[in-house]
Design a protein around this motif. Sequence first.
Motif, mmCIF file in Angstrom:
data_model
loop_
_atom_site.group_PDB
_atom_site.id
_atom_site.type_symbol
_atom_site.label_atom_id
_atom_site.label_comp_id
_atom_site.label_asym_id
_atom_site.label_seq_id
_atom_site.Cartn_x
_atom_site.Cartn_y
_atom_site.Cartn_z
ATOM 1 N N VAL A 12 -34.115 -8.072 -12.822
ATOM 2 C CA VAL A 12 -33.832 -8.642 -11.427
ATOM 3 C C VAL A 12 -33.886 -10.138 -11.526
ATOM 4 C CG1 VAL A 12 -34.606 -8.856 -9.074
ATOM 5 C CG2 VAL A 12 -35.208 -6.961 -10.299
ATOM 6 N N SER A 13 -32.711 -10.668 -11.241
ATOM 7 C CA SER A 13 -32.442 -12.106 -11.112
ATOM 8 C C SER A 13 -33.145 -12.637 -10.094
ATOM 9 C CB SER A 13 -30.846 -12.170 -10.982
ATOM 10 O OG SER A 13 -30.703 -13.353 -9.972
ATOM 11 N N GLY A 14 -33.410 -13.994 -10.149
ATOM 12 C CA GLY A 14 -33.751 -14.609 -8.880
ATOM 13 C C GLY A 14 -32.960 -15.206 -7.860
ATOM 14 N N LEU A 15 -31.621 -14.965 -7.899
ATOM 15 C CA LEU A 15 -30.599 -15.076 -6.937
ATOM 16 C C LEU A 15 -30.189 -14.078 -6.289
ATOM 17 C CD1 LEU A 15 -28.144 -17.465 -9.328
ATOM 18 C CD2 LEU A 15 -29.709 -18.222 -7.473
ATOM 19 N N SER A 16 -29.934 -14.349 -5.104
ATOM 20 C CA SER A 16 -29.331 -13.327 -4.038
ATOM 21 C C SER A 16 -27.881 -12.940 -4.303
ATOM 22 C CB SER A 16 -29.805 -13.229 -2.512
ATOM 23 O OG SER A 16 -29.095 -14.389 -2.144
ATOM 24 N N ALA A 17 -27.510 -11.814 -3.510
ATOM 25 C CA ALA A 17 -26.013 -11.684 -3.732
ATOM 26 C C ALA A 17 -25.049 -12.236 -3.021
ATOM 27 C CB ALA A 17 -25.825 -9.878 -3.266
ATOM 28 N N MET A 18 -25.847 -13.144 -1.837
ATOM 29 C CA MET A 18 -24.969 -14.103 -1.166
ATOM 30 C C MET A 18 -25.487 -15.411 -1.503
ATOM 31 S SD MET A 18 -25.135 -12.015 2.542
ATOM 32 C CE MET A 18 -26.998 -12.467 2.883
ATOM 33 N N GLY A 45 -19.295 -9.618 -4.487
ATOM 34 C CA GLY A 45 -18.542 -9.874 -5.797
ATOM 35 C C GLY A 45 -17.461 -10.752 -5.844
ATOM 36 N N VAL A 46 -17.238 -11.172 -4.698
ATOM 37 C CA VAL A 46 -16.069 -12.213 -4.464
ATOM 38 C C VAL A 46 -16.277 -13.558 -3.772
ATOM 39 C CG1 VAL A 46 -14.267 -10.135 -4.317
ATOM 40 C CG2 VAL A 46 -15.052 -10.914 -1.922
ATOM 41 N N ILE A 47 -15.082 -14.451 -3.754
ATOM 42 C CA ILE A 47 -15.329 -15.540 -3.302
ATOM 43 C C ILE A 47 -14.848 -15.518 -1.772
ATOM 44 C CG2 ILE A 47 -14.427 -17.804 -3.313
ATOM 45 C CD1 ILE A 47 -14.401 -17.778 -6.381
ATOM 46 N N VAL A 48 -15.804 -15.600 -0.901
ATOM 47 C CA VAL A 48 -15.448 -15.526 0.490
ATOM 48 C C VAL A 48 -15.143 -16.814 1.194
ATOM 49 C CG1 VAL A 48 -16.744 -13.112 0.560
ATOM 50 C CG2 VAL A 48 -17.792 -15.091 1.294
ATOM 51 N N ASP A 49 -15.561 -17.869 0.552
ATOM 52 C CA ASP A 49 -15.141 -19.103 1.181
ATOM 53 C C ASP A 49 -15.163 -20.176 0.154
ATOM 54 O OD1 ASP A 49 -14.488 -21.097 2.999
ATOM 55 O OD2 ASP A 49 -16.080 -20.779 4.417
ATOM 56 N N ALA A 50 -14.486 -21.055 0.273
ATOM 57 C CA ALA A 50 -14.418 -22.231 -0.884
ATOM 58 C C ALA A 50 -14.246 -23.586 -0.143
ATOM 59 C CB ALA A 50 -13.486 -21.746 -2.034
ATOM 60 N N GLY A 51 -14.646 -24.654 -0.770
ATOM 61 C CA GLY A 51 -14.168 -26.072 -0.015
ATOM 62 C C GLY A 51 -15.158 -27.080 -0.588
ATOM 63 N N LEU A 372 -10.607 -19.817 -7.796
ATOM 64 C CA LEU A 372 -11.608 -20.341 -6.942
ATOM 65 C C LEU A 372 -11.420 -20.315 -5.589
ATOM 66 C CD1 LEU A 372 -12.607 -23.643 -9.048
ATOM 67 C CD2 LEU A 372 -13.781 -21.396 -9.151
ATOM 68 N N ARG A 373 -10.298 -19.608 -5.279
ATOM 69 C CA ARG A 373 -9.851 -19.586 -3.938
ATOM 70 C C ARG A 373 -10.395 -18.187 -3.218
ATOM 71 N NH1 ARG A 373 -6.054 -19.876 -7.122
ATOM 72 N NH2 ARG A 373 -5.200 -17.887 -6.797
ATOM 73 N N MET A 374 -10.378 -18.116 -1.821
ATOM 74 C CA MET A 374 -10.970 -17.156 -1.078
ATOM 75 C C MET A 374 -10.377 -15.855 -1.633
ATOM 76 S SD MET A 374 -11.551 -16.725 2.828
ATOM 77 C CE MET A 374 -10.376 -18.206 3.184
ATOM 78 N N GLY A 375 -11.058 -14.639 -1.925
ATOM 79 C CA GLY A 375 -10.475 -13.599 -2.339
ATOM 80 C C GLY A 375 -10.466 -13.356 -3.893
ATOM 81 N N CYS A 376 -10.743 -14.305 -4.478
ATOM 82 C CA CYS A 376 -10.744 -14.191 -6.015
ATOM 83 C C CYS A 376 -12.259 -13.665 -6.540
ATOM 84 C CB CYS A 376 -10.655 -15.710 -6.767
ATOM 85 S SG CYS A 376 -8.957 -16.558 -6.554
ATOM 86 N N VAL A 413 -20.740 -12.350 -12.962
ATOM 87 C CA VAL A 413 -19.881 -11.420 -13.223
ATOM 88 C C VAL A 413 -19.799 -10.526 -12.100
ATOM 89 C CG1 VAL A 413 -19.091 -9.523 -14.725
ATOM 90 C CG2 VAL A 413 -20.278 -11.663 -15.849
ATOM 91 N N GLY A 414 -18.792 -10.435 -11.346
ATOM 92 C CA GLY A 414 -18.641 -10.024 -10.021
ATOM 93 C C GLY A 414 -19.772 -10.351 -9.036
ATOM 94 N N GLY A 415 -20.165 -11.523 -9.374
ATOM 95 C CA GLY A 415 -21.024 -12.215 -8.159
ATOM 96 C C GLY A 415 -22.535 -11.813 -8.661
ATOM 97 N N LYS A 416 -22.740 -10.999 -9.739
ATOM 98 C CA LYS A 416 -24.110 -10.781 -10.268
ATOM 99 C C LYS A 416 -24.399 -12.120 -11.251
ATOM 100 C CE LYS A 416 -24.848 -6.211 -9.296
ATOM 101 N NZ LYS A 416 -23.774 -5.051 -9.713
ATOM 102 N N PRO A 417 -25.586 -12.631 -11.427
ATOM 103 C CA PRO A 417 -26.008 -13.394 -12.349
ATOM 104 C C PRO A 417 -26.146 -12.933 -13.612
ATOM 105 C CG PRO A 417 -27.497 -13.601 -10.498
ATOM 106 C CD PRO A 417 -26.551 -12.471 -10.360
ATOM 107 N N VAL A 418 -25.402 -13.266 -14.780
ATOM 108 C CA VAL A 418 -25.789 -12.844 -16.044
ATOM 109 C C VAL A 418 -26.659 -13.861 -16.794
ATOM 110 C CG1 VAL A 418 -24.945 -12.244 -18.385
ATOM 111 C CG2 VAL A 418 -23.998 -11.188 -15.911
ATOM 112 N N VAL A 419 -26.302 -15.147 -16.530
ATOM 113 C CA VAL A 419 -27.066 -16.481 -16.993
ATOM 114 C C VAL A 419 -27.469 -17.267 -15.813
ATOM 115 C CG1 VAL A 419 -26.829 -18.504 -18.519
ATOM 116 C CG2 VAL A 419 -25.602 -16.580 -19.063
#
Length: 452
Positions: A12-18, A45-51, A372-376, A413-419
């Motif tokens: 289990v990673s220390g980071l949350s899915a959001m 698993g996707v970028i929902v906002d960026a800026g 790095l855009r929304m939806g990526c 990877v798909g939002g999940k922390p591997v490193v």
Amino acid sequence: MVGVKLYFAILVSGLSAMSVVVGDYALDPGLGRVYRGFGVVVEGGVIVDAGEGDVLVGRYPRYERLVVKRGVIVPSFVDSHTHLAMVLLRARAGLLGMGEWFSEVVLPRERLLGPAEVGLGSLVGGVELALSGASGFVDMYFHEESVLEAGRRLGLRGVYTYGMVDNGDPAKAESELRETRRLADLVASLGDRRVRTAVAPHTPYTCSPALLSEAATLARERGLDLHIHLAERADEKRLTAERFGVEVRDWASYLSGLGVLGGGVSPVCFHCTHLSQDEFSALGRGGGFAVLNPTSNLRLGNGAPPIRSVLSSGIGFGLGTDGAASNDDLSMLSEAKLLALLAGVGSGLDVWGVLRALTLPAERFFGVKVGLRMGCTADLAVFRMGLGSNPAADPALGLVFSPGGFKCEYLFVGGKPVVEAGSVVGVDVDSLMDDYERAVYSVEGRLAGVGR
Ligand SMILES: [Zn+2]
């Protein structure tokens, strides 16, 4: 695969899915743009906002916040051609040329490797790749289900292929195709979007025309890509002619004559060190894709990849390590620097082109949206600039030309922390190295006739 579970006590990673991920800089290779004080919001698993990073932190107060000091956010990399388990054969090439290296170093050791060793080697290789910022790889080997298990354990994306060789033996061709079908069935049964496969005849000089033709039929039937080493050595046309009694005028015509190029088959060709511009153009017109492996090519005396021909032909291309036995590193940034240096001044390949070769193949191999855009897709690496970097300089130039100054701190990877915080999540590297050392000594011991 025995032993793998030991390294994954904490999954289990220390980071949350959001999360809101913020760095000093961000690089979008597809757009060729550098952003300052940039952030991305990752959810599902996707970028929902960026800026602008500060704005995003305020806009998403409930989300986990990851602000990386001197951080550079970039879409993660793909090792577009590797043999992960070959870390077991690392640093043994000496000054041998390809032929001697293959017969004296590779073949005798590969004969001894069982599925557990291939799995362990792949785990080591996968950890190294993840720490170099790669979220995906394209592998070709045997006992490939062990490679697959290692890649899934790490949470990486992988194209897992069984390298077929028949040397003109029809019975062997049949068993190789059976093994490929078995792997394809296994991959299909998993229903894991991170896992892909392809039909992979090893080379035109180790696979008979009949096997190449059947491989193309299988790829077409199953809707799979076809992967092949091509023109890695200067003498492959002669070898193919001698072994199979055929004439090879140019590789594109040879492959299309066998159904390996065209008619729904668009081959992914590794190395391509000795292809002409016309051959690249013909492959590109058929939807083919080239993967360059500059370190391996130079290491084994095969020459440098013809980067200018690749560029002027317009064929899509990626970059690969070819595995640690001929590299001897699994560092995508080192490979990138060598590519940039070989291309040279005036070639038209700038650092953005190099970064595109590292990142965009994920779209072809894994069907993800890179950027790095929304939806990526949230396949992201965050490097921290340290000693060896210049935090005030262009980070795209820095990443490619001063790779030692950039350490991969986070990989998603798909939002999940591997490193996470510079370590692969759940992997005890010291214990993994202990087993790696034992495995390597065991192989060398058996090779020397000790411990039989
Ligand atoms: Zn290879």
